[in-house]
Design a protein around this motif. Structure first.
Motif, PDB file in Angstrom:
ATOM      1  N   UNK A   1       5.534  -4.803  11.195  1.00 25.90           N
ATOM      2  CA  UNK A   1       4.831  -5.025  12.447  1.00 25.90           C
ATOM      3  C   UNK A   1       3.484  -5.640  12.537  1.00 25.90           C
ATOM      4  N   UNK A   2       2.542  -5.080  11.275  1.00 31.48           N
ATOM      5  CA  UNK A   2       1.197  -5.752  11.416  1.00 31.48           C
ATOM      6  C   UNK A   2       1.406  -7.344  11.134  1.00 31.48           C
TER       7      UNK A   2
ATOM      8  N   UNK B   1       0.774  -1.211  -0.050  1.00 29.61           N
ATOM      9  CA  UNK B   1      -0.137   0.158   0.067  1.00 29.61           C
ATOM     10  C   UNK B   1       0.839   1.451  -0.024  1.00 29.61           C
ATOM     11  N   UNK B   2       0.668   2.099  -0.816  1.00 26.38           N
ATOM     12  CA  UNK B   2       1.459   3.315  -0.807  1.00 26.38           C
ATOM     13  C   UNK B   2       1.151   4.192   0.084  1.00 26.38           C
ATOM     14  N   UNK B   3       0.222   3.886   0.790  1.00 23.61           N
ATOM     15  CA  UNK B   3      -0.111   4.822   2.038  1.00 23.61           C
ATOM     16  C   UNK B   3       0.242   4.138   3.428  1.00 23.61           C
TER      17      UNK B   3
ATOM     18  N   UNK C   1      -3.206  -5.032   5.804  1.00 27.02           N
ATOM     19  CA  UNK C   1      -2.294  -4.918   4.833  1.00 27.02           C
ATOM     20  C   UNK C   1      -2.585  -4.855   3.372  1.00 27.02           C
ATOM     21  N   UNK C   2      -3.609  -5.207   2.844  1.00 25.62           N
ATOM     22  CA  UNK C   2      -3.899  -5.137   1.715  1.00 25.62           C
ATOM     23  C   UNK C   2      -4.084  -3.759   0.918  1.00 25.62           C
ATOM     24  N   UNK C   3      -3.971  -3.559  -0.414  1.00 21.89           N
ATOM     25  CA  UNK C   3      -4.307  -2.283  -0.794  1.00 21.89           C
ATOM     26  C   UNK C   3      -6.012  -2.341  -0.899  1.00 21.89           C
ATOM     27  N   UNK C   4      -6.542  -1.945   0.031  1.00 22.18           N
ATOM     28  CA  UNK C   4      -8.029  -1.995   0.367  1.00 22.18           C
ATOM     29  C   UNK C   4      -8.700  -0.795  -0.115  1.00 22.18           C
TER      30      UNK C   4
END
Length: 185
Positions: free
Chosen positions: A74-75, A64-66, A137-140
């Motif tokens: 860490x997650x 994720x770019x954010x 974690x995913x680009x949601x």
């Protein structure tokens, strides 16, 4: 929905390979070295986790770019530690109070019960890992936009963006970027 199914399949392939590593190392340590099942389970889980991290981040989940990379790690570690506790508890429970009057040798029963516990633990931990990693974690961002639009919602682009910006996942990601030490990017 198609992307989610594809992602679940990729997660499954990575998970199967990690599970083979996990079971192989667990049985190697328990059968050949008569190691306690929880200690062997911790070692095997940790080694398969290392493989799982790199494979998951390369093939299953998009960066994720954010979100800063350190927060992704860490997650992943947080979900892994919780998964390890679940794994070890189920393995420990599988041999708790073993019957000593069994027809097979005690070591064989110990190995069988350990593997039964490991099978159950593998499924429980896989569900835990997918849900927590998918959420955090995913680009949601893209998934939220697609989901809202497919439900027939008539949100404007600004409303969709506002929903994303107010999500916990995005706020956590932005916080991680803002709090990344210099030189870590």
């Amino acid at each position: 929905m198609k992307k989610l199914i594809e992602q679940i399949l990729k997660f499954g392939v990575v998970g199967i390979i990690a599970a083979v590593l996990d079971f192989g190392i667990l049985n190697f340590l328990v059968i050949l070295f008569h190691m306690h099942n929880v200690i062997a389970g911790t070692i095997s889980f940790t080694l398969s986790l290392i493989f799982n991290y790199f494979a998951s981040m390369k093939y299953v989940f998009k960066h994720r770019p954010d979100m800063a990379h350190w927060m992704e790690v860490l997650i992943f570690l947080f979900s892994a530690v919780v998964g390890l506790f679940i794994n070890n508890f189920i393995i420990w429970l599988s041999t708790y109070g073993m019957n000593t009057d069994a027809y097979v040798s005690q070591h064989v029963e110990y190995v069988l019960r350990t593997n039964m516990g490991k099978i159950i633990a593998t499924f429980v931990v896989a569900i835990w890992n997918f849900v927590i990693r998918k959420m955090l974690l995913d680009d949601t961002h893209t998934a939220i936009m697609d989901k809202l639009q497919k439900k027939g919602n008539t949100y404007t682009e600004e409303e969709l963006e506002a929903k994303w910006e107010n999500s916990f996942s995005h706020k956590l990601g932005m916080w991680s970027i803002e709090h990344t030490p210099k030189g870590w990017r």
